[in-house]
Design a protein around this motif. Structure first.
Motif, PDB file in Angstrom:
ATOM      1  N   LYS A  34       0.827  -1.224   0.198  1.00  0.00           N
ATOM      2  CA  LYS A  34       0.166   0.385   0.015  1.00  0.00           C
ATOM      3  C   LYS A  34       0.778   1.306   0.129  1.00  0.00           C
ATOM      4  O   LYS A  34       1.915   1.515   0.961  1.00  0.00           O
ATOM      5  CB  LYS A  34      -0.865  -0.211   1.376  1.00  0.00           C
ATOM      6  N   ARG A  36       1.886   5.412  -0.254  1.00  0.00           N
ATOM      7  CA  ARG A  36       0.623   6.616   0.210  1.00  0.00           C
ATOM      8  C   ARG A  36       1.199   7.523  -0.987  1.00  0.00           C
ATOM      9  O   ARG A  36       2.519   7.938  -1.065  1.00  0.00           O
ATOM     10  CB  ARG A  36       1.343   7.058   1.060  1.00  0.00           C
ATOM     11  N   ASN A  37       0.335   8.484  -1.602  1.00  0.00           N
ATOM     12  CA  ASN A  37       1.005   9.467  -2.459  1.00  0.00           C
ATOM     13  C   ASN A  37       1.257  10.424  -1.003  1.00  0.00           C
ATOM     14  O   ASN A  37       0.111  10.908  -1.264  1.00  0.00           O
ATOM     15  CB  ASN A  37      -0.200  10.345  -3.401  1.00  0.00           C
ATOM     16  N   CYS A  45       6.316   4.098   0.525  1.00  0.00           N
ATOM     17  CA  CYS A  45       6.036   3.158   1.702  1.00  0.00           C
ATOM     18  C   CYS A  45       7.134   2.489   2.540  1.00  0.00           C
ATOM     19  O   CYS A  45       8.511   2.199   1.911  1.00  0.00           O
ATOM     20  CB  CYS A  45       4.927   2.014   0.736  1.00  0.00           C
ATOM     21  N   ASP A 106      -3.641   7.069  -2.688  1.00  0.00           N
ATOM     22  CA  ASP A 106      -2.850   5.680  -1.734  1.00  0.00           C
ATOM     23  C   ASP A 106      -3.536   5.253  -2.450  1.00  0.00           C
ATOM     24  O   ASP A 106      -4.808   4.627  -2.598  1.00  0.00           O
ATOM     25  CB  ASP A 106      -3.451   6.224  -0.194  1.00  0.00           C
TER      26      ASP A 106
END
Length: 124
Positions: A34, A36-37, A45, A106
């Motif tokens: 996963k 994240r922006n 990540c 995300d």
């Protein structure tokens, strides 16, 4: 080392450098994270393990660079230039289209080895 970076149903192709950190990452593939922006210029990540950091650099990065940031064991894809310089281990580069990450939130990202399609034999 060619890899596929699969995000939101789309495949991006990348080339990893020949260095110990890139090899260590490649040896763990396929991996799904996963990501994240964050900060409006990177997808990032945390990795569950550390990568070797024998060749850290702090020069300008390029849009599409895939990097490892040792202080937090982060893997990141840099999709927008902001002129920032920071110490990192360069892993590779997205071949084309990294700017598209800016419009993503995300998201789950899969990194996998790229395998050349087998040549099809034509029969008459």
């Amino acid at each position: 080392m060619k890899i596929i970076v699969a995000i939101a149903g789309k495949n991006f192709y990348a080339t990893l450098e020949e260095n110990p950190a890139s090899r260590a990452l490649y040896d763990h593939l396929p991996l799904t994270f996963k990501m994240r922006n964050i900060y409006g210029w990177q997808m990032a990540c945390g990795l569950p393990y550390t990568l070797p950091t024998g060749r850290l650099s702090a020069n300008n990065y390029k849009v599409g660079d895939i990097i490892y940031w040792p202080p937090r064991h982060n893997l990141a894809i840099l999709y927008k230039q902001n002129g920032q310089r920071f110490q990192r281990q360069h892993l590779g580069h997205i071949d084309a289209g990294a700017e598209e990450f800016a419009s993503m939130g995300d998201v789950e990202v899969t990194f996998a080895p790229y395998e050349e399609p087998e040549e099809q034999i034509k029969t008459e």
